[in-house]
Write a protein that holds these residues in place. Sequence first.
Motif, PDB file in Angstrom:
ATOM      1  N   ASN A 112       0.821  -1.217   0.000  1.00 56.00           N
ATOM      2  CA  ASN A 112       0.000   0.000   0.000  1.00 56.00           C
ATOM      3  C   ASN A 112       0.853   1.264   0.000  1.00 56.00           C
ATOM      4  N   LEU A 113       1.748   1.357   0.975  1.00 57.71           N
ATOM      5  CA  LEU A 113       2.530   2.592   1.109  1.00 57.71           C
ATOM      6  C   LEU A 113       3.679   2.657   0.119  1.00 57.71           C
ATOM      7  N   TRP A 121      -6.905  -6.379  -1.087  1.00 54.34           N
ATOM      8  CA  TRP A 121      -7.574  -6.790  -2.328  1.00 54.34           C
ATOM      9  C   TRP A 121      -6.733  -7.809  -3.076  1.00 54.34           C
ATOM     10  N   TRP A 122      -5.432  -7.518  -3.238  1.00 49.61           N
ATOM     11  CA  TRP A 122      -4.574  -8.406  -4.014  1.00 49.61           C
ATOM     12  C   TRP A 122      -4.414  -9.761  -3.333  1.00 49.61           C
ATOM     13  N   HIS A 184      -3.547   0.222  -9.130  1.00 45.38           N
ATOM     14  CA  HIS A 184      -3.907   1.349  -8.260  1.00 45.38           C
ATOM     15  C   HIS A 184      -5.420   1.514  -8.181  1.00 45.38           C
ATOM     16  N   VAL A 185      -6.067   1.469  -9.328  1.00 45.73           N
ATOM     17  CA  VAL A 185      -7.521   1.665  -9.373  1.00 45.73           C
ATOM     18  C   VAL A 185      -8.240   0.552  -8.616  1.00 45.73           C
ATOM     19  N   ALA A 186      -7.796  -0.691  -8.820  1.00 49.11           N
ATOM     20  CA  ALA A 186      -8.436  -1.823  -8.149  1.00 49.11           C
ATOM     21  C   ALA A 186      -8.286  -1.724  -6.637  1.00 49.11           C
ATOM     22  N   GLY A 187      -7.115  -1.290  -6.176  1.00 51.75           N
ATOM     23  CA  GLY A 187      -6.901  -1.130  -4.742  1.00 51.75           C
ATOM     24  C   GLY A 187      -7.815  -0.087  -4.144  1.00 51.75           C
ATOM     25  N   VAL A 188      -8.024   1.012  -4.859  1.00 53.74           N
ATOM     26  CA  VAL A 188      -8.917   2.071  -4.372  1.00 53.74           C
ATOM     27  C   VAL A 188     -10.370   1.605  -4.409  1.00 53.74           C
TER      28      VAL A 188
END
Length: 357
Positions: A112-113, A121-122, A184-188
Amino acid sequence: MSVQTPVRPPPPPAPAQKPGSDFARLYKKIAAAGLMGRRPGYYTARIAAVAALYAGGWAAFVLVGDSWWTLAVAGFLAFVFGQVALVTHDTAHRQVFRLRKASERAGRLAGNLGIGMGYGWWQDKHTRHHANPNHAELDPDVLPDVLVWSQDQARVAKGLPRLLGRSQAFLFFPLLTLEGFSLHVAGVRALANRALKHRTLEGTLLFAHFAVYLTALFLVLPPGMAIAFLAVHQCLFGVYLGSIFAPNHKGMPILTGDERPDFLRRQVLTSRNVHGGRFTDLMLGGLNYQIEHHLFPSMPTPHLRRAQVIVRDYCRDLGISYLETSLITSYRQALTSLHRAGAPIREARAAAAPAGA
């Protein structure tokens, strides 16, 4: 490419098998060879090296500053981000830390960071992939969200998969340039899922990464150069990450319905190894031993090379097909499979052409 799915708890590191199964006998051989033991020294050195490269890359970014040479730094950081992702992968499989909490903390810090990838999610997505690799209904990595992976999927494809399907083999590597952005989009997007554990922490770390990343780019570089850096960095990161994972299962048999062999055969027959030396091990993070990794996901990366000899001989004795190719051959097989999968879309388009003429 990625889809948002409900989060489920990860399975135990080693799948439970009934006594006397083919896998149980193989596991005994592997355990007797000491290959399931921890390697704290290796991971301490590896994490320290990746952290040094990460810090050095951003230091170089600041030192080079307002110069088009900064795009070379973007390329270097794409490689470093890929290495951080590989360390995160090993952490998620508890290769680094024995305890779940320690693994999750390290995974969130690195994922994440560090690189802006949603760890929770992953991890869920990757856990389901390991449980049912290349199963058309159960493996999220072969769902037809952007590409089609089989002719059955192609026959019922709609929207983007149908649009891209007829030429997907030629589009595969260009599409990988979007994989970094997709992560990035999937994580958000996953933050909207209430089943995601520690949503507040994950969201805070994710947005902290984005804020620091974008602030650094536009503070050090003029706007046009900052955008160019972002594009080069994220696109090359996506290509590198996709190139690591593409050889592992693409082009291997796809299972459907109740077609579910026993654990040993399910993992071996749907996976492909890539042979090479230490450089290949470094660039692919040990995932070139995909068969061994799928059989023993918590096995430390440096043990996979030794495990391969045992697993390959064991599969030969049982008459189980064990595939190992060069990296180039693995890509060729994957692209050939993609082209074959898109055939129904091309045929339907060709059949409709005279009617529309």
